[in-house]
Scaffold this active site. Structure first.
Site, PDB file in Angstrom:
ATOM      1  N   PHE A  38       1.056  -0.959   0.138  1.00  0.00           N
ATOM      2  CA  PHE A  38      -0.062   0.045  -0.251  1.00  0.00           C
ATOM      3  C   PHE A  38       0.950   1.334   0.093  1.00  0.00           C
ATOM      4  CE2 PHE A  38      -2.666   3.272   1.935  1.00  0.00           C
ATOM      5  CZ  PHE A  38      -3.933   3.143   1.352  1.00  0.00           C
ATOM      6  N   GLY A  39       1.870   1.286   0.790  1.00  0.00           N
ATOM      7  CA  GLY A  39       2.777   2.282   1.072  1.00  0.00           C
ATOM      8  C   GLY A  39       3.537   2.267   2.449  1.00  0.00           C
TER       9      GLY A  39
ATOM     10  N   LYS B  21      -0.791   4.806   7.770  1.00  0.00           N
ATOM     11  CA  LYS B  21      -0.346   4.235   6.341  1.00  0.00           C
ATOM     12  C   LYS B  21      -0.722   5.137   5.104  1.00  0.00           C
ATOM     13  CE  LYS B  21      -0.839  -0.490   6.164  1.00  0.00           C
ATOM     14  NZ  LYS B  21      -1.604  -1.879   5.746  1.00  0.00           N
TER      15      LYS B  21
ATOM     16  N   ASP C 269      -6.509 -12.147   2.280  1.00  0.00           N
ATOM     17  CA  ASP C 269      -4.953 -11.969   2.360  1.00  0.00           C
ATOM     18  C   ASP C 269      -4.096 -12.398   3.662  1.00  0.00           C
ATOM     19  OD1 ASP C 269      -2.482 -11.231   1.075  1.00  0.00           O
ATOM     20  OD2 ASP C 269      -2.806  -9.120   1.437  1.00  0.00           O
TER      21      ASP C 269
HETATM   22  N1  LIG Z   1      -1.187  -0.765  13.249  1.00  0.00           N
HETATM   23  C1  LIG Z   1       0.015  -0.991  13.169  1.00  0.00           C
HETATM   24  N2  LIG Z   1       0.813  -0.893  14.125  1.00  0.00           N
HETATM   25  C2  LIG Z   1       2.112  -1.063  14.033  1.00  0.00           C
HETATM   26  N3  LIG Z   1       2.926  -1.474  12.901  1.00  0.00           N
HETATM   27  C3  LIG Z   1       2.182  -1.680  11.753  1.00  0.00           C
HETATM   28  C4  LIG Z   1       0.777  -1.226  11.860  1.00  0.00           C
HETATM   29  N4  LIG Z   1       0.393  -1.441  10.646  1.00  0.00           N
HETATM   30  C5  LIG Z   1       1.378  -1.880   9.957  1.00  0.00           C
HETATM   31  N5  LIG Z   1       2.591  -1.983  10.576  1.00  0.00           N
HETATM   32  C6  LIG Z   1       3.889  -2.350  10.066  1.00  0.00           C
HETATM   33  O1  LIG Z   1       4.057  -1.578   8.979  1.00  0.00           O
HETATM   34  C7  LIG Z   1       4.841  -2.351   8.076  1.00  0.00           C
HETATM   35  C8  LIG Z   1       4.176  -2.138   6.654  1.00  0.00           C
HETATM   36  O2  LIG Z   1       2.803  -2.891   6.744  1.00  0.00           O
HETATM   37  P1  LIG Z   1       1.678  -3.265   5.491  1.00  0.00           P
HETATM   38  O3  LIG Z   1       0.601  -3.813   6.229  1.00  0.00           O
HETATM   39  O4  LIG Z   1       1.880  -1.784   4.825  1.00  0.00           O
HETATM   40  O5  LIG Z   1       2.689  -4.068   4.714  1.00  0.00           O
HETATM   41  P2  LIG Z   1       2.895  -5.708   4.509  1.00  0.00           P
HETATM   42  O6  LIG Z   1       1.996  -6.388   5.396  1.00  0.00           O
HETATM   43  O7  LIG Z   1       4.316  -5.760   5.039  1.00  0.00           O
HETATM   44  O8  LIG Z   1       2.886  -6.166   3.369  1.00  0.00           O
HETATM   45  P3  LIG Z   1       1.758  -6.442   2.097  1.00  0.00           P
HETATM   46  O9  LIG Z   1       1.546  -4.972   1.335  1.00  0.00           O
HETATM   47  O10 LIG Z   1       1.938  -7.496   1.563  1.00  0.00           O
HETATM   48  O11 LIG Z   1       0.412  -6.621   3.259  1.00  0.00           O
HETATM   49  C9  LIG Z   1       4.973  -3.695   8.565  1.00  0.00           C
HETATM   50  O12 LIG Z   1       6.263  -3.828   9.208  1.00  0.00           O
HETATM   51  C10 LIG Z   1       4.163  -3.777   9.775  1.00  0.00           C
HETATM   52  O13 LIG Z   1       4.545  -4.464  10.930  1.00  0.00           O
HETATM   53 MG   LIG Z   2       0.164  -5.757   5.255  1.00  0.00          MG
END
Ligand SMILES: Nc1ncnc2c1ncn2[C@@H]1O[C@H](COP(=O)(O)OP(=O)(O)OP(=O)(O)O)[C@@H](O)[C@H]1O
Ligand SMILES: [Mg+2]
Length: 439
Positions: free
Chosen positions: A90-91, A114, A209
């Site tokens: 997502f970013g 995010k 997912d």
């Molecule tokens: N609510 C949150 N609190 C703390 N850390 C978070 C939170 N949401 C996301 N993160 C952290 O931010 C990072 C990116 O998360 P994100 O969900 O965007 O990507 P991802 O799950 O690694 O990949 P994908 O895009 O395949 O889902 C990860 O390291 C995740 O642990």
């Molecule tokens: Mg994720």
């Protein structure tokens, strides 16, 4: 309800001013007062355009806050690198802090913001799905969405901050201490409850997912599902499945879904089986660095899951044998069933919860690790050797406590009276480690 393209909603966001107020000239759409969850379809394809504020109000029970870009900049110190947590499809994600000075009644807390990468593969659709699903679904095992920002082309999501990050980081990043057995089961049970809640909702949701990086952990390792960008409303009425474009993550998606695009709750059950296997083995679902035979975790592990003699080969070495043998067999049997190639033969998530939850009560985890310090070493050609009597005792211990961490690299202290003792330091540290890991 008349049906319009959800593009109309985007248009309304793009017309918003910098402060986030909307310059839409049409009359606001009457907001449905139904307490039932609104589906993605209801919102994305209905009526006149929704402003960001309308969207928040039209989601029953959501209480979502609509933030401006300027506010989220302030919250994250201008998206500073020191606040950067990580990045996904997502970013980027940034840590921030909010309180009631920002919005009356807003709890003072850390948040994760995010931000949609405008150059990335995801976009408004995923953002909107997240707002619609997570805005309305509330459960102890789902991440809490606090609010969002939809200003010009910017799309942001503001979540409750999860202090321990993702399960993926804990399982596969070498920097963090290995998760103890009971924490792994706690996480599996929590995530299973989250999925069961989605599947059993009045309007069921297919998560689509389910993977280690989307399971977030709070300070006491309570698991919460995040990332509803790919979630789908489940089949309705007589339908047996939803037909979709195949999306998801390699290594986690169910084989029949990959082949046909037919999505059911049982596709999530398969993905749960993969994550459960990752928890047991400490291996990634797909690991390019392993030999061809072991690259694909499910293919390699499946034949060994139902065989108690072979199961120890699958179990994570970082557990150092400190797991309940019976518990591991039961968990492996659950994983085996979830990974059945025939979706109809997979259990539903409620049955999974009911089988896994009692494993939390099992207290047959061997104590350890034993720490052996060879008491009678002799130098021989520069090599250290253990005396024969001591080696025999260690071998005896290994046989009596096969699941303990009595291994070649482990040590057991022998005290002045010649008695073997576990290192007190290790006992303390494993107790502390357990506390730290939410057990
Ligand atoms: N609510 C949150 N609190 C703390 N850390 C978070 C939170 N949401 C996301 N993160 C952290 O931010 C990072 C990116 O998360 P994100 O969900 O965007 O990507 P991802 O799950 O690694 O990949 P994908 O895009 O395949 O889902 C990860 O390291 C995740 O642990
Ligand atoms: Mg994720």
């Amino acid at each position: 309800m008349s049906r319009h393209s959800w593009r109309s909603f985007i248009t309304s966001c793009w017309r918003s001013t910098k402060e986030g107020s909307v310059t839409e000239t049409k009359k606001p759409r009457p907001i449905p007062k139904s307490p039932q969850r609104m589906s993605y379809y209801d919102i994305s394809s209905s009526g006149t355009p929704l402003s960001p504020e309308d969207l928040s109000l039209s989601l029953p029970g959501s209480n979502l806050h609509v933030f401006t870009l300027a506010e989220l900049k302030a919250v994250t110190r201008n998206f500073s690198t020191t606040n950067f947590i990580g990045s996904g499809g997502f970013g980027p994600v940034f840590k921030g802090y909010v309180d009631d000075k920002l919005r009356p009644g807003l709890k003072a807390q850390h948040v994760a913001v995010k931000s949609l990468d405008l150059e990335g593969l995801q976009g408004h659709r995923e953002w909107l799905a997240e707002v619609i699903f997570l805005g309305q679904l509330r459960h102890p095992h789902l991440a809490k969405l606090i609010g969002y920002c939809c200003e010009d082309e910017h799309r942001m999501l503001v979540y409750e901050y999860m202090a321990r990050g993702s399960l993926e980081n804990h399982l596969f990043k070498r920097l963090l201490a290995s998760l103890p057995w009971s924490t792994r089961i706690k996480i599996a049970v929590g995530a299973a409850k989250g999925l069961a809640f989605l599947h059993e909702a009045e309007k069921p949701v297919i998560y689509r997912d389910f993977k280690a990086s989307n399971i977030l952990l709070d300070s006491d390792y309570t698991a919460k599902l995040s990332d509803f960008g790919l979630a789908k409303d489940g089949p309705q009425g007589e339908e047996t499945h939803v037909t979709t474009r195949v999306m998801g993550t390699r290594g986690y998606a169910a084989p029949e879904y990959l082949l046909t695009g037919h999505l059911t709750a049982k596709s999530d059950v398969y993905s749960f089986g993969v994550v459960l296997l990752e928890l047991l083995s400490g291996r990634r679902s797909v690991d390019k660095n392993r030999s061809n035979r072991e690259k694909n975790l499910v293919e390699w592990a499946r034949p060994q899951l139902n065989n108690p003699q072979k199961l120890s080969r699958v179990m994570d070495r970082n557990l150092e044998g400190q797991y309940s043998t019976k518990g591991a067999q039961k968990a492996a049997a659950v994983a085996y069933k979830c990974l059945n190639l025939n979706p109809k033969k997979r259990p539903d998530m409620r049955a999974v919860v009911e089988t896994l939850e009692p494993l939390l009560e099992m207290n047959d985890v061997p104590i350890g690790p034993f720490v052996y310090t060879a008491p009678a070493e002799t130098e021989n050609d520069g090599r250290k050797e253990m005396d024969v009597k001591t080696a025999a005792k260690v071998n005896g211990l290994k046989q009596r406590v096969p699941n303990s961490a009595v291994r070649s690299e482990a040590t057991i202290h022998m005290d002045s009276k010649g008695l073997y003792r576990n290192s007190p330091r290790h006992h303390q540290s494993s107790r502390r480690q357990n506390r730290e890991h939410g057990v």
